[in-house]
Design an enzyme around this catalytic site. Structure first.
Site, short mmCIF file in Angstrom:
data_model
loop_
_atom_site.label_atom_id
_atom_site.label_comp_id
_atom_site.label_asym_id
_atom_site.label_seq_id
_atom_site.Cartn_x
_atom_site.Cartn_y
_atom_site.Cartn_z
N ALA A 105 -20.81 17.90 58.05
CA ALA A 105 -22.25 17.67 57.88
C ALA A 105 -22.56 16.23 57.48
O ALA A 105 -23.68 15.77 57.64
CB ALA A 105 -22.80 18.62 56.82
N GLY A 163 -20.44 12.19 56.02
CA GLY A 163 -19.22 11.45 55.72
C GLY A 163 -18.26 11.31 56.88
O GLY A 163 -18.66 11.10 58.03
N GLY A 188 -16.17 13.48 58.34
CA GLY A 188 -16.19 14.54 59.37
C GLY A 188 -17.24 14.27 60.42
O GLY A 188 -17.00 14.40 61.63
N ALA A 240 -18.49 11.34 61.15
CA ALA A 240 -18.08 10.14 61.91
C ALA A 240 -17.01 10.49 62.95
O ALA A 240 -17.03 9.95 64.07
CB ALA A 240 -17.56 9.07 60.96
N ASP A 246 -19.76 23.29 58.48
CA ASP A 246 -19.85 22.89 57.07
C ASP A 246 -20.36 24.09 56.28
O ASP A 246 -21.00 24.99 56.83
CB ASP A 246 -20.82 21.71 56.90
N CYS A 252 -19.72 27.21 58.09
CA CYS A 252 -18.37 27.67 57.75
C CYS A 252 -17.93 27.10 56.42
O CYS A 252 -17.78 25.90 56.25
CB CYS A 252 -17.38 27.26 58.84
N TYR A 286 -6.27 16.58 42.88
CA TYR A 286 -6.65 16.12 44.23
C TYR A 286 -5.41 15.59 44.95
O TYR A 286 -5.16 15.90 46.11
CB TYR A 286 -7.71 15.02 44.09
N LYS A 303 -3.46 16.79 48.48
CA LYS A 303 -3.28 15.91 49.64
C LYS A 303 -1.80 15.76 49.99
O LYS A 303 -1.44 15.63 51.16
CB LYS A 303 -3.94 14.55 49.38
N THR A 359 -18.39 7.20 51.48
CA THR A 359 -19.02 8.50 51.74
C THR A 359 -19.45 9.09 50.39
O THR A 359 -19.00 8.62 49.33
CB THR A 359 -18.04 9.50 52.41
#
Ligand SMILES: NC(=O)C1=CN([C@@H]2O[C@H](COP(=O)(O)OP(=O)(O)OC[C@H]3O[C@@H](n4cnc5c(N)ncnc54)[C@H](O)[C@@H]3O)[C@@H](O)[C@H]2O)C=CC1
Ligand SMILES: CCCCCC(=O)/C=C/C=C\C/C=C\C/C=C\CCCC(=O)O
Length: 254
Positions: free
Chosen positions: A14, A16, A18, A20, A36, A63, A147, A151, A184
């Site tokens: 929606a 940022g 994603g 782009a 999103d 989603c 975080y 990752k 973002t």
């Protein structure tokens, strides 16, 4: 890989990165499902992309990547609409050390679920799965340990799938994208996103040292990763200091 006519799904698109990534693929002729958990922003972005790029080949599906039914529906809806799926970008992610369990649910479990569904959908016709990690997937980050763990997990999971012989036989490629700080809304973090064992101040020192990239720079690397036919298992890092670099780590214990 030629993108004209290819069908892609991007989670967390929606806004940022994603959004782009979706935009860059549509510009090259792909049909894209942006999904999103945020319905209002998702619909607004879908309308804006249609208008800007003068195309009907983009749609929005709600989603939440933590909801298995939503994930299944996103794939089924895309197959009904466009006849199949060729590219899946597991992008949805958050940074929150305080609600750390949701960070694991979205950043790691969401990517795992999206990849497993993608493997099922791609096994007949082949395709590409790009999982969005971060530079925090390859280096320790004192300011954001949970975080960072998610990752690192994304990279371990993606690389393990990539060396499965069944994946190669099905002509599926998997790769990870690992950018440094990018402009973002995820960077709009407040002290509420941190605990005593993480730190916004520490993180901000890293931001000041590394700088903040534009989404267009990261989208350029993303397209490179997508188009390279010979990069199964690749980890692409993007940073202001070192630019776009593709790395291959050992496939097994040395
Ligand atoms: N911006 C940055 O500095 C960097 C971002 N990344 C990663 O890139 C990915 C995209 O992040 P940004 O675009 O920067 O963040 P963002 O905050 O701008 O966008 C994230 C999107 O994910 C959506 N989302 C959140 N929870 C969700 C859920 N449960 N289900 C579905 N969608 C959900 C949000 O609604 C939002 O639209 C994330 O995985 C992030 O960790 C990696 C490295 C650097
Ligand atoms: C962790 C905060 C969440 C924001 C999104 C994100 O994933 C950003 C991560 C960026 C950097 C992590 C912090 C420090 C990394 C330290 C060194 C990286 C060196 C990269 C280079 O010079 O090539």
């Amino acid at each position: 890989m030629e993108l004209v006519g290819k069908v892609a799904i991007v989670t967390g698109a929606a806004q940022g990165l994603g959004r782009a990534f979706a935009r860059a693929m549509i510009q090259r002729g792909a049909k894209v499902c942006i999904s999103d958990q945020n319905v209002e922003k998702g619909n607004t972005s879908c309308v804006a992309l249609r208008k800007e790029l003068n195309t009907a080949d983009v749609n929005f599906v709600k989603c939440d990547v933590t909801q298995q039914d939503d994930m299944k529906n996103m794939f089924d809806d895309t197959v009904r609409r466009y006849g199949g799926v060729d590219i899946v970008v597991n992008n949805a992610g958050i940074m929150n050390e305080r609600t750390w369990s949701s960070c694991v649910d979205i950043n790691l479990k969401g990517v795992i679920q999206g990849t497993l569904l993608a493997l099922e959908h791609l096994q007949e016709r082949g395709g590409v799965i790009i999982n969005i990690s971060s530079i925090a997937g390859v280096v320790p980050v004192a300011g954001a340990p949970v975080y960072t763990a998610t990752k690192h997990g994304v990279i371990g999971f993606t690389r393990s799938c990539s060396v499965n012989p069944k994946v190669k036989a099905a002509n599926i490629r998997l790769a990870c994208l690992c950018p440094t700080f990018t402009d973002t809304p995820i960077l709009d973090m407040t002290d509420d996103h941190f605990t005593s064992w993480s730190s916004r101040q520490n993180l901000w020192k890293d931001v000041e040292q590394l700088g903040i990239m534009k989404v267009e720079t990261v989208a350029q690397g993303f397209i490179q990763l997508l188009l390279d036919k010979d990069n199964n298992g690749a980890i692409m890092t993007i940073s202001p200091n070192r630019g776009i670099q593709t790395k291959y780590y050992p496939k097994a214990r040395m």
